[in-house]
Design an enzyme around this catalytic site. Structure first.
Site, PDB file in Angstrom:
ATOM      1  N   ARG A 165       1.016  -1.247   0.049  1.00 46.72           N
ATOM      2  CA  ARG A 165      -0.193  -0.090  -0.034  1.00 46.72           C
ATOM      3  C   ARG A 165       0.919   1.291   0.000  1.00 46.72           C
ATOM      4  NH1 ARG A 165      -3.507   0.132   4.994  1.00 46.72           N
ATOM      5  NH2 ARG A 165      -4.788  -1.455   3.754  1.00 46.72           N
ATOM      6  N   ARG A 280      -4.080   3.235  17.475  1.00 47.36           N
ATOM      7  CA  ARG A 280      -4.681   2.683  16.379  1.00 47.36           C
ATOM      8  C   ARG A 280      -4.609   3.441  14.995  1.00 47.36           C
ATOM      9  NH1 ARG A 280      -6.924  -0.542  14.421  1.00 47.36           N
ATOM     10  NH2 ARG A 280      -9.011  -1.144  14.559  1.00 47.36           N
ATOM     11  N   LYS A 281      -4.989   2.944  14.172  1.00 53.64           N
ATOM     12  CA  LYS A 281      -5.050   3.734  12.530  1.00 53.64           C
ATOM     13  C   LYS A 281      -5.737   5.069  12.792  1.00 53.64           C
ATOM     14  CE  LYS A 281      -8.141   2.507   9.400  1.00 53.64           C
ATOM     15  NZ  LYS A 281      -8.944   1.550   8.545  1.00 53.64           N
ATOM     16  N   GLY A 551     -16.216  -6.727   2.062  1.00 55.21           N
ATOM     17  CA  GLY A 551     -16.217  -8.298   2.418  1.00 55.21           C
ATOM     18  C   GLY A 551     -16.409  -8.717   3.812  1.00 55.21           C
ATOM     19  N   CYS A 556     -14.195  -1.906   4.795  1.00 57.54           N
ATOM     20  CA  CYS A 556     -13.440  -0.855   3.777  1.00 57.54           C
ATOM     21  C   CYS A 556     -13.819  -0.654   2.544  1.00 57.54           C
ATOM     22  CB  CYS A 556     -12.102  -2.024   3.456  1.00 57.54           C
ATOM     23  SG  CYS A 556     -10.930  -2.617   4.732  1.00 57.54           S
ATOM     24  N   GLY A 557     -14.830  -1.313   2.146  1.00 56.98           N
ATOM     25  CA  GLY A 557     -15.746  -0.978   1.008  1.00 56.98           C
ATOM     26  C   GLY A 557     -16.807   0.163   1.242  1.00 56.98           C
TER      27      GLY A 557
END
Length: 633
Positions: A165, A280-281, A551, A556-557
């Site tokens: 990424r 975290r992110k 998914g 993420c989508g």
């Protein structure tokens, strides 16, 4: 050149200037034979392309303002290029909390993820030299720490292969980048070596083998892109306005702002350990217009343009805390802060440091920024951020004002569609948006996009959060030729001719799905394309409908922001087993309806659960939804 044939930037300028001077001043036939005028011109053109790629990507030509960019990535060292590891920037109190924290915190204390900046090259060299294999690497190094260097091992789906990424601030890439992406993945089998555009205007390179990492990382950094700090507890890609600098309705240009924030976070792309050990992110998005193409409402920090009511200066109101996870989804909430553009970078730095030093290190499902804000209370959190900002930036003390009223409050603004042909604010120019089905690009397709960009948009492309591409600055007298390019008239890549062409494909978004992701419950990308095509063939729609596939509940989508969102979930069907009818577990989806993006966003809610993903079951349900909710016939 006999000693080092690698071209480094900005050293090609010096090399070519020297070669040109020698060629002009020295008549020796041998020199003229070794470096002919034609070859010299080719070198000059190659250098110009690299410089253009770096300029478009925001790479500063003022080397005094950046680290030593003549170094290749693998040549950098801790103690020189990185003074300390990420753990060494933590306070004693934070370290004590981490010691009692979750598994990831203890893993980071055992060896900081920032070590991967250097170790990725050591691992790659050891594998190339036959000293080890990927199987022999420590599993925490291979599957977790390498994410600090952008490498995600796909152990469950494609063992020994990695996704890389990148960081592509504001989603701006060049033809040079696209060709490099194609070359990077094109060496691998076609079923794994692909390029994906993500929902953060970013690029993911798939199918990589670890021994090739150094060549790819060196190539990225020489082209003004980066792979560092793109996974685990780091800040993700900076999202901005994909038509920044082009938009007739632009309120503020996001390009340099996104690049400056990214430079602060990553130390100009070489890695910044001070920002690598977050709880975290973390996501940051910068909007440039009322459309909010950056989707600020689902980011930890969202910057929305708004003028100062007293001076009229355009700045940003700040919203915070938006995110998706398995346990919780959250829209951003107002922080009651207004920023001048010049204060954005130090403000983001302060926010990240406050989060790093005070965020939860226990339950990772409760470690995102919003949980810290809720634990402290917004007023206390804002007070702490203001105090730390003023202390770190004495010349800017007092600059953080209360949020400013939006002059357009009470009026409506419909988010514009960026596909097709649109007039720019520059006279005689247009930007042209093309559909990239679910963001998946094959190597030859990437090269074709690069060729088209060279021909029509001066080598520049823009990526969108909808996983599509935009060609900017197309001369109006060349638009028709661009629309007639065979690449856009073979059925896959399409430039819509009007606002309702390809009504489902144009807004189709999908995460990676089970093809490569070990967390996904279902396969998404291929299924999404096939279902949308079947529905478009069968139904007529009065307007586009945005369909997002994801998914798993990590989303993420971004299923919750779509008109129709499909999220991987368990499902059961009646099936004969050993002569008896039984309920059998199959791939399924939960269906969300009602998400909205733009100026007044909100998240969709679950409409149906546990629908089998097989088209025999899913197709009738989608037809019913499109007819009843969206006017399909």
């Amino acid at each position: 050149p006999q000693h080092d044939t690698r071209l480094r930037m900005p050293s090609p300028r010096l090399l070519l200037a020297s070669l040109a001077a020698i060629a002009i001043a020295t008549p020796q036939p041998a020199l003229r034979t070794r470096i002919s005028p034609t070859r010299l011109q080719a070198l000059v053109q190659a250098s110009q392309r690299l410089r253009a790629a770096r300029a478009i990507a925001g790479f500063s030509e003022d080397e005094s303002a950046t680290p030593d960019m003549n170094k290749l990535a693998h040549e950098r060292e801790f103690g020189v290029d990185w003074p300390k590891t990420g753990t060494e920037y933590l306070s004693e109190e934070t370290i004590e909390r981490a010691k009692k924290g979750n598994k990831a915190e203890k893993m980071k204390l055992a060896k900081c993820g920032s070590m991967a900046f250097k170790e990725v090259h050591e691992f790659a060299a050891a594998i190339r030299e036959g000293k080890t294999t990927w199987e022999e690497l420590d599993i925490d190094d291979a599957d977790i720490r390498l994410k600090w260097s952008g490498l995600f091992h796909r152990r469950k789906r494609t063992p020994g292969r990695f996704m890389m990424r990148l960081k592509v601030p504001n989603g701006i890439v060049t033809s040079e980048h696209m060709r490099f992406f194609a070359d990077s993945v094109g060496r691998y089998p076609a079923e794994v070596g692909v390029i994906d555009i993500t929902t953060r205007q970013n690029i993911q390179l798939r199918g990589l083998e670890l021994q090739d990492a150094t060549d790819i990382i060196d190539g990225l950094q020489s082209r003004g892109l980066s792979n560092v700090q793109t996974g685990m507890d780091n800040v993700r890609n900076l999202v901005g306005n994909p038509i920044a600098g082009l938009d007739p309705h632009e309120q503020i240009d996001t390009r340099q702002i996104c690049k400056d924030i990214d430079n602060m976070i990553t130390n100009h792309g070489i890695g910044n350990p001070a920002m690598t050990n977050l709880p975290r992110k973390f996501n940051i998005a910068v909007s440039g217009s009322r459309d909010d193409f950056a989707h600020t409402s689902i980011n930890d920090i969202g910057l929305r343009p708004c003028p100062n009511k007293e001076t009229g200066e355009m700045g940003f109101n700040v919203i915070v805390g938006g995110y998706f996870s398995i346990k919780r989804v959250m829209e951003s909430i107002p922080m009651n802060v207004w920023l001048k553009p010049d204060d954005v970078v130090p403000f983001c730095k302060t926010m990240l440091e406050v989060f790093r030093d005070n965020g939860a290190r226990g339950d990772r499902q409760k470690a995102r920024l919003i949980w810290l804000i809720e634990d402290m209370g917004m007023e206390a959190f804002k007070s702490l951020v203001t105090k730390e900002f003023d202390a770190a930036n004495p010349s800017k003390a007092g600059n953080l004002l209360d949020a400013q009223p939006e002059p357009w409050a009470g009026t409506t603004w419909e988010k514009r569609d960026l596909l097709g042909v649109h007039a720019q604010k520059q006279e005689g120019k247009s930007f042209v948006g093309a559909i990239v089905p679910v963001g998946r690009i094959l190597p030859d397709e990437a090269r074709a996009l690069a060729d088209i960009a060279d021909k029509y948009s001066a080598g520049e492309l823009r990526l969108t959060v909808e996983q599509n591409v935009i060609f900017p600055n197309v001369a109006n007298d060349q638009v028709e030729a661009l629309l007639k390019e065979p690449f856009f008239n073979t059925g896959k890549y399409v430039i819509p001719g009007n606002a309702i062409d390809s009504p489902l494909s144009r807004g189709l978004v999908s995460c990676t799905g089970a093809q490569f992701c070990g967390i996904a419950l279902i396969e998404t990308k291929n299924r999404a394309m096939e279902l949308s095509k079947k529905l478009e063939e069968k139904l007529k729609l009065p307007a586009p409908v945005r369909i997002h596939w994801t998914g798993c509940p990590n989303s993420c989508g971004q299923a919750q922001i779509a008109d129709i969102g499909l999220m991987g979930a368990p499902a059961r069907i009646e099936k004969e087993v050993d002569g008896k009818m039984k309920k059998v577990a199959v791939e399924g989806v939960n269906i969300f309806l009602g998400g909205k993006v733009g100026e007044d966003p909100f998240l969709g809610e679950v409409y149906k659960k546990g629908i089998p993903a097989d088209f025999e079951y899913l197709m009738p349900v989608m037809e019913e939804i499109l007819k009843e909710k969206f006017g399909a016939v």
